[in-house]
Design a protein around this motif. Structure first.
Motif, mmCIF file in Angstrom:
data_model
loop_
_atom_site.group_PDB
_atom_site.id
_atom_site.type_symbol
_atom_site.label_atom_id
_atom_site.label_comp_id
_atom_site.label_asym_id
_atom_site.label_seq_id
_atom_site.Cartn_x
_atom_site.Cartn_y
_atom_site.Cartn_z
ATOM 1 N N LEU A 147 0.800 -1.226 0.047
ATOM 2 C CA LEU A 147 0.049 -0.056 -0.072
ATOM 3 C C LEU A 147 0.818 1.316 -0.156
ATOM 4 N N LEU A 148 2.015 1.109 0.963
ATOM 5 C CA LEU A 148 2.658 2.492 0.879
ATOM 6 C C LEU A 148 3.627 2.694 -0.148
ATOM 7 N N VAL A 149 4.170 1.704 -0.913
ATOM 8 C CA VAL A 149 4.662 1.896 -2.192
ATOM 9 C C VAL A 149 3.846 2.417 -3.070
ATOM 10 N N GLY A 150 2.986 2.063 -3.253
ATOM 11 C CA GLY A 150 1.896 2.597 -4.511
ATOM 12 C C GLY A 150 1.308 3.862 -4.069
ATOM 13 N N ALA A 151 0.884 4.209 -2.898
ATOM 14 C CA ALA A 151 0.545 5.445 -2.496
ATOM 15 C C ALA A 151 1.573 6.571 -2.638
ATOM 16 N N LEU A 152 2.648 6.138 -2.038
ATOM 17 C CA LEU A 152 3.995 7.243 -2.319
ATOM 18 C C LEU A 152 4.303 7.383 -3.524
ATOM 19 N N ARG A 153 4.339 6.482 -4.383
ATOM 20 C CA ARG A 153 4.568 6.692 -5.947
ATOM 21 C C ARG A 153 3.690 7.469 -6.345
ATOM 22 N N GLY A 154 2.315 7.402 -6.053
ATOM 23 C CA GLY A 154 1.354 8.139 -6.963
ATOM 24 C C GLY A 154 1.381 9.647 -6.365
ATOM 25 N N PRO A 180 -2.819 -6.505 -7.481
ATOM 26 C CA PRO A 180 -1.788 -5.506 -7.580
ATOM 27 C C PRO A 180 -1.885 -4.459 -6.738
ATOM 28 N N ILE A 181 -1.813 -4.524 -5.258
ATOM 29 C CA ILE A 181 -2.170 -3.681 -4.326
ATOM 30 C C ILE A 181 -1.250 -2.362 -4.523
ATOM 31 N N ALA A 182 -0.081 -2.427 -4.770
ATOM 32 C CA ALA A 182 0.543 -1.134 -5.209
ATOM 33 C C ALA A 182 0.004 -0.213 -6.457
ATOM 34 N N ALA A 183 -0.274 -0.991 -7.320
ATOM 35 C CA ALA A 183 -0.934 -0.162 -8.590
ATOM 36 C C ALA A 183 -2.269 0.221 -8.200
ATOM 37 N N MET A 184 -2.935 -0.481 -7.216
ATOM 38 C CA MET A 184 -4.523 -0.004 -6.620
ATOM 39 C C MET A 184 -4.285 1.285 -6.119
ATOM 40 N N ALA A 185 -3.112 1.381 -5.257
ATOM 41 C CA ALA A 185 -2.953 2.380 -4.160
ATOM 42 C C ALA A 185 -2.540 3.742 -5.108
ATOM 43 N N ASP A 186 -1.735 3.440 -6.144
ATOM 44 C CA ASP A 186 -1.244 4.467 -6.850
ATOM 45 C C ASP A 186 -2.488 5.093 -7.999
ATOM 46 N N SER A 187 -3.458 4.030 -8.325
ATOM 47 C CA SER A 187 -4.659 4.410 -9.219
ATOM 48 C C SER A 187 -5.555 5.392 -8.117
ATOM 49 N N ALA A 188 -5.598 4.836 -6.777
ATOM 50 C CA ALA A 188 -6.410 5.590 -5.889
ATOM 51 C C ALA A 188 -6.263 7.057 -5.737
#
Length: 367
Positions: A106-113, A321-329
């Motif tokens: 989650l953190l990886v994706g959210a921080l990337r986004g 793909p949790i990281a990608a989902m957080a990024d999309s969020a």
């Protein structure tokens, strides 16, 4: 031939662009936007519009500003601009999930986004808060953020969601089992994914398949169990309720459920745990009972977090793909926050494809 004297307009332009005094320049420091504005005889806001290419500015004014920029050697502070944008779009990710592997994704994706969109990400954890305290925390948080991302199980909390909706704060749920119709959602099709991995076990020859449910307060748990049942029915296999145990998406609950399943008088030849943490626990119990995985027992999980590849053998699982989902969020949230027409709420149901990842934890059942 002698040079022609400057025109009145040229003399006026030269008089207008007078360099700031030494006191105004502050020796040794970078040129500021205010100094450019003073030299060009315009407001700092006009300089900002010209430099960033935003808004309408007269050609004569733009030329005057750019002459001042070149004369002073002004360089825009991109970091400060990004920070200002981020402060306008502060978004919160609130976390109560017990799985550390899930949190990392989650953190990886959210921080990337957040980095890509120049948003300021606020991480908050409500692990110790009860339902009433969570609602109070939501009311407080709604006053200082522009949007909120809710992973499970908070994405299922009607009380928390209601607080943010009442405060007109956009919300995006991650990994909910169903579209909420009140907030945007980024998810996979849990039913289809669960049915697919169960069919994989059936195709390998397994007819007695144990199942460990996820936390009962999450719709994803319900959809995964429904997919499991649908795959059995499609294969003409009955559901044996004695081979179904409750879990809570934690390693500990997986240990307890696996002990019960493997102590059954007629134990299953395969176990489907509805997340990787619980599946890793099943492998541990099997080893403790001197069972070989997958020769004696096949094991599958769900999510494809780091837990799936830190056990031996590595787990066959569903890649969510949790990281990608957080990024999309983050993207969906910012589109909702920054759109001009805020008279109606923007609701998005974004279903991301899943993937069946086949590794070494599945084999045909022993005779």
């Amino acid at each position: 031939m002698p040079a022609e004297p400057p025109t009145a307009a040229a003399r006026q332009g030269e008089a207008t662009l007078q360099k700031p005094t030494k006191a105004a320049r502050r020796k040794g420091m970078a040129v500021t936007l205010d100094e450019v504005a003073a030299l060009a005889k315009v407001s700092p806001m006009t300089v900002s519009r010209v430099v960033n290419g935003h808004g309408k500015v007269r050609d004569t004014t733009r030329d005057r500003v750019m002459r001042a920029v070149r004369e002073l050697g002004y360089t825009p502070n991109l970091a400060a601009s990004a920070l200002a944008t981020a402060q306008d779009t502060r978004v919160a990710l609130i976390y109560t999930n017990p799985s550390s592997a899930y949190l990392r994704e989650l953190l990886v994706g959210a921080l990337r986004g957040a980095t890509r969109t120049a948003a300021q990400l606020v991480i908050d954890t409500w692990d110790t808060l009860g339902a009433n305290a969570q609602r109070q925390a939501a009311r407080t948080l709604a006053k200082r953020v522009a949007g909120v991302i809710l992973p499970p199980p908070l994405c299922e909390s009607k009380g928390v969601i209601a607080e943010f909706i009442d405060a007109d704060v956009p919300v995006v749920a991650i990994a909910s089992g169903r579209f909420n119709h009140d907030i945007s959602c980024v998810r996979i099709d849990d039913f289809r994914a669960s049915k697919e991995i169960t069919t994989h076990l059936v195709a390998a020859g397994h007819q007695r398949i144990g199942y460990i449910k996820g936390h009962p307060n999450q719709t994803a748990s319900v959809r995964r169990f429904e997919g499991f049942q649908a795959a059995l029915a499609e294969a003409g296999l009955p559901l044996d309720e004695t081979l179904v145990e409750s879990g809570y998406f934690t390693y500990r609950s997986g240990l307890e459920a696996a002990e019960k399943l493997l102590a059954h008088p007629a134990p299953p030849t395969a176990i489907f745990a509805s997340n990787d943490d619980m599946a890793a626990a099943v492998v541990s119990v099997a080893h403790r009972r001197h069972l070989e995985v997958p020769q004696d027992l096949s094991v599958v999980g769900f999510d494809d977090t780091s837990a799936a590849t830190t056990v031996w053998p590595e787990l066959t699982t569903i890649r969510q793909p949790i990281a990608a989902m957080a990024d999309s969020a983050v993207d969906i949230l910012l589109r909702s926050i920054r759109r001009k027409d805020r008279s109606t709420r923007m609701l998005v149901d974004h279903v991301i494809p899943h993937q069946l990842v086949k590794r070494d934890s599945v084999a045909r059942p022993a005779r």
